[in-house]
Design a protein around this motif. Structure first.
Motif, PDB file in Angstrom:
ATOM      1  N   ILE A 123       0.843  -1.208   0.000  1.00 26.98           N
ATOM      2  CA  ILE A 123       0.000   0.000   0.000  1.00 26.98           C
ATOM      3  C   ILE A 123       0.871   1.248   0.000  1.00 26.98           C
ATOM      4  N   GLU A 124       1.934   1.208   0.809  1.00 28.68           N
ATOM      5  CA  GLU A 124       2.839   2.369   0.872  1.00 28.68           C
ATOM      6  C   GLU A 124       3.521   2.598  -0.471  1.00 28.68           C
ATOM      7  N   ASN A 125       3.978   1.494  -1.106  1.00 24.69           N
ATOM      8  CA  ASN A 125       4.628   1.622  -2.420  1.00 24.69           C
ATOM      9  C   ASN A 125       3.657   2.161  -3.461  1.00 24.69           C
ATOM     10  N   LYS A 126       2.422   1.634  -3.441  1.00 25.02           N
ATOM     11  CA  LYS A 126       1.418   2.096  -4.405  1.00 25.02           C
ATOM     12  C   LYS A 126       1.097   3.569  -4.180  1.00 25.02           C
ATOM     13  N   THR A 127       1.020   3.965  -2.909  1.00 22.02           N
ATOM     14  CA  THR A 127       0.758   5.372  -2.600  1.00 22.02           C
ATOM     15  C   THR A 127       1.880   6.261  -3.121  1.00 22.02           C
ATOM     16  N   GLU A 128       3.126   5.796  -2.943  1.00 19.28           N
ATOM     17  CA  GLU A 128       4.266   6.558  -3.450  1.00 19.28           C
ATOM     18  C   GLU A 128       4.229   6.645  -4.970  1.00 19.28           C
ATOM     19  N   GLU A 129       3.871   5.529  -5.631  1.00 19.76           N
ATOM     20  CA  GLU A 129       3.772   5.545  -7.095  1.00 19.76           C
ATOM     21  C   GLU A 129       2.706   6.528  -7.561  1.00 19.76           C
ATOM     22  N   LEU A 130       1.539   6.478  -6.908  1.00 23.32           N
ATOM     23  CA  LEU A 130       0.462   7.402  -7.291  1.00 23.32           C
ATOM     24  C   LEU A 130       0.873   8.845  -7.051  1.00 23.32           C
TER      25      LEU A 130
END
Length: 206
Positions: free
Chosen positions: A81-88
């Motif tokens: 979730i943290e990685n996806k948030t950073e990507e977004l």
């Protein structure tokens, strides 16, 4: 509240019942004494307790392992979730920067276009002004030449057509003499802003 003596009595009674039951069984058993039966019962009880303890330890281990695996899964999910948030967030930042860059480019192009149009309009205005000024100058030259010719006594009665274009004066008509023709050329040439004179006057035969 339970009394200690009562509890001990109950235990003694239970033990006696077990011994009597074992004694009865001993009468029907093939050679086992009561003591052997008691030892066997104690051994079975200890084995059962051992099995129960091992089962409890195994269950506790399974629960602990399950909790660890669940914690690991939760940590992995949190990291995803943290990685996806950073990507977004990175994508949003990139999109914002791209939009700002395109806006800047469009503004620069619009400014260049406006400046180009303004420059072209200015040039056209200047050119139009120059043409208007040239026509005014040509008209003034024509008027001045005609006035000069009319003031000359040898040319006043002569019909001479005067045309001026871009400072070039053209004389058409007849002159009473070669000298009068030359004089008309001189008068036109001396007018201000005249570039040249195209003298097409013909000398009238005498």
């Amino acid at each position: 509240m339970n009394h200690p003596f009562r509890s001990r009595g109950l235990v003694a009674a239970s033990s006696l019942a077990v011994l009597l039951a074992l004694g009865a069984c001993g009468e029907r058993n093939d050679g086992q004494t009561v003591g052997q039966k008691i030892d066997e019962a104690i051994a079975n009880t200890a084995e059962t307790a051992k099995d129960v303890k091992q089962g409890a330890q195994q269950a506790a281990g399974d629960v602990k392992q399950g909790a660890q695996e669940a914690a690991a899964d939760a940590k992995t999910a949190g990291q995803k979730i943290e990685n996806k948030t950073e990507e977004l967030s990175a994508d949003a930042k990139s999109a914002t920067q791209e939009a700002a860059s395109k806006t800047k480019e469009a503004t620069a192009e619009a400014r260049t276009s406006v400046m180009g149009a303004a420059g072209a309009a200015k040039e056209k205005t200047q050119a139009a002004g120059e043409r208007v000024g040239a026509k005014v100058d040509d008209a003034q030259i024509t008027t001045s030449v005609k006035s000069g010719l009319a003031a000359d006594k040898n040319l006043s009665a002569t019909q001479i057509d005067v045309d001026t274009r871009d400072g070039v004066v053209t004389l058409k008509g007849t002159a009473p003499s070669a000298a009068a023709k030359s004089r008309a050329n001189e008068i036109a040439r001396n007018v201000k802003d005249v570039k040249s004179v195209n003298n097409q006057l013909t000398v009238r035969a005498g």
